[in-house]
Enzyme design. Structure first.
Site, short mmCIF file in Angstrom:
data_model
loop_
_atom_site.label_atom_id
_atom_site.label_comp_id
_atom_site.label_asym_id
_atom_site.label_seq_id
_atom_site.Cartn_x
_atom_site.Cartn_y
_atom_site.Cartn_z
N HIS A 155 9.48 120.56 130.30
CA HIS A 155 8.86 121.10 129.09
C HIS A 155 7.85 122.19 129.38
CE1 HIS A 155 6.07 118.21 130.71
NE2 HIS A 155 5.13 118.58 129.88
N CYS A 156 7.66 122.55 130.66
CA CYS A 156 6.61 123.53 130.99
C CYS A 156 7.15 124.79 131.66
CB CYS A 156 5.56 122.88 131.90
SG CYS A 156 4.50 121.70 131.05
N ILE A 157 7.66 124.66 132.86
CA ILE A 157 7.98 125.85 133.67
C ILE A 157 9.02 126.76 133.01
CG2 ILE A 157 8.82 126.67 135.89
CD1 ILE A 157 7.53 124.32 137.20
N ASP A 164 6.68 127.83 129.30
CA ASP A 164 5.31 128.33 129.21
C ASP A 164 5.12 129.78 129.66
OD1 ASP A 164 4.92 125.79 128.37
OD2 ASP A 164 3.57 125.18 129.97
#
Length: 418
Positions: free
Chosen positions: A258-260, A263
């Site tokens: 859910h990040c790299i 974001d």
């Protein structure tokens, strides 16, 4: 007593609720999913890091879940933990944030603190959320306080959790920063305040952009090291013996979670929108990391060709289809595009994952192989995508006809490493 309503009871909001309720705060988890609310109130968890016993312990401490927005009226702290995915053409999709803020504004009590934890581009807290909260005539720091505090939840991490991971907090004013910092200090060991909300928003993006770019570096190195007959895994092990100035990053089949994968795009988007030029490092890293699934499939094809087999018609077993080891989360997992590409090239794809019973690929539901060793022995090629703790890569590679290790964990000559 601090009354807290946490909007969104997923991978971020639920651990936050756990930390707050066990610190003695009165906590309600607000979620639009009636199914999620019913399960939580029945003591059933839907995320990796919290088990059913954890939810039951929270309930015993006074936690409850609700899908009724009226619960916000009782809160003096409201925390937004909703998804912020990428929309069309890679642009930020803040639909859930806007909807949550509007709901909060319609139910906000006087003097309440509102905190955004959802990852977003710099300026969102002040430029998007603040006007919605002020629209009924409220005044910042008189009628409400507003801050941003980036989530740092790392699913499956047994060392660092909510309490012992420093919490970054930045308000849209000094007063709001102080109020938000005091709130988090009740259940987080270390609170780090920033100059303002923009700095807190950007800190989160920098953390993951740093990882994104360094992963892209080693992914590109993996390609030319393979061509030059250099063992990159051995290179990294040697380099990381330096006690200063180096941090080890490792190549893989692609980035997930859910990040790299998401974001850094928020930061790149804001740079292009506000300044009119690209964030070149981020966009190049995105290009490299996004191309890894196709590179992996190309390597699979080459390995089969070397064994005088065609990819078309071959049986390919994927081991581990989650984005990270030892969890069940499949969000943005590179296993999905790899499976889609293999199927498009005519391969017969199956998978094994101790954390995933069924998996949807290209509109088809696949079910995990029941017997790991039988599946390994019957496949034409086995592709290790995620090294779950239940796997013994060396033993599995010795049983396989062909074994392609994309995680660099095998030591046997029978395995081929990325």
């Amino acid at each position: 007593m601090t009354n807290v309503v946490i909007v969104g009871q997923g991978y971020v909001g639920l651990p936050l609720a756990q930390g707050a309720v066990h610190a003695g705060l009165s906590v309600i988890g607000f979620d639009l999913s009636v199914h999620t609310v019913e399960n939580l109130n029945a003591g059933k968890s839907h995320i990796d890091d919290l088990h059913n016993d954890d939810i039951k312990s929270m309930l015993a401490a006074g936690y409850r879940a609700s899908s009724d927005p009226a619960v916000i009226q009782t809160a003096n702290v409201v925390v937004i933990c909703v998804p912020t995915p990428l929309g069309a053409a890679g642009s930020p999709d803040l639909t859930a944030v806007k909807a949550a803020t509007t709901t909060i504004s319609n139910n906000l009590s006087a003097g309440a603190l509102v905190v955004l934890e959802s990852t977003t581009y710099p300026g969102t807290t002040n430029d998007l959320i603040r006007p919605i909260l002020e629209s009924p005539g409220r005044v910042l720091d008189r009628d409400f306080h507003l801050a941003f505090s980036p989530e740092r939840i790392d699913p499956g991490n047994d060392t660092y959790g909510l309490k012992n991971t420093p919490k970054v907090v930045g308000g849209v004013s000094k007063k709001s920063t102080d109020v938000a910092a005091a709130f988090y200090a009740q259940f987080v060991d270390t609170v780090v305040t920033t100059k303002g909300a923009k700095e807190a928003e950007t800190a989160k993006l920098l953390e993951n952009t740093y990882r994104h770019i360094n992963i892209a570096l080693v992914n590109e190195m993996a390609r030319f090291c393979h061509e030059l007959d250099i063992d990159l895994w051995n290179v990294i092990e040697a380099a990381k013996t330096k006690p200063f100035g180096f941090q080890a990053f490792y190549p893989g089949p692609g980035v997930g979670g859910h990040c790299i994968p998401i974001d850094p795009n928020y930061l790149s988007y804001e740079v292009r929108k506000s300044l009119g030029y690209p964030f070149k490092f981020v966009e190049l890293a995105e290009e490299i990391n996004n191309s890894m699934p196709a590179y992996v499939v190309g390597r699979v094809q080459d390995i089969l060709n070397g064994a005088e087999q065609s990819l078309k018609g071959s049986s390919v077993l994927l081991l581990g289809v989650t984005y990270k080891a030892n969890i069940a989360d499949k969000r943005e997992s590179p296993a999905t595009p790899i499976a889609q590409l293999l199927i498009a090239k005519g391969a017969s794809v199956s998978y094994h994952d101790p954390n995933v019973d069924s998996w949807n690929v290209a509109g088809t539901t696949l079910h995990a192989a029941a017997d790991l060793h039988e599946a390994v022995q019957s496949a034409d090629i086995v592709l290790l995508l995620q090294n779950h703790a239940q796997y013994e890569p060396d033993a599995l590679s010795n049983k396989a006809h062909l074994f392609f290790d994309t995680r660099g964990v095998t030591t046997t000559s029978s395995a081929i490493r990325l």
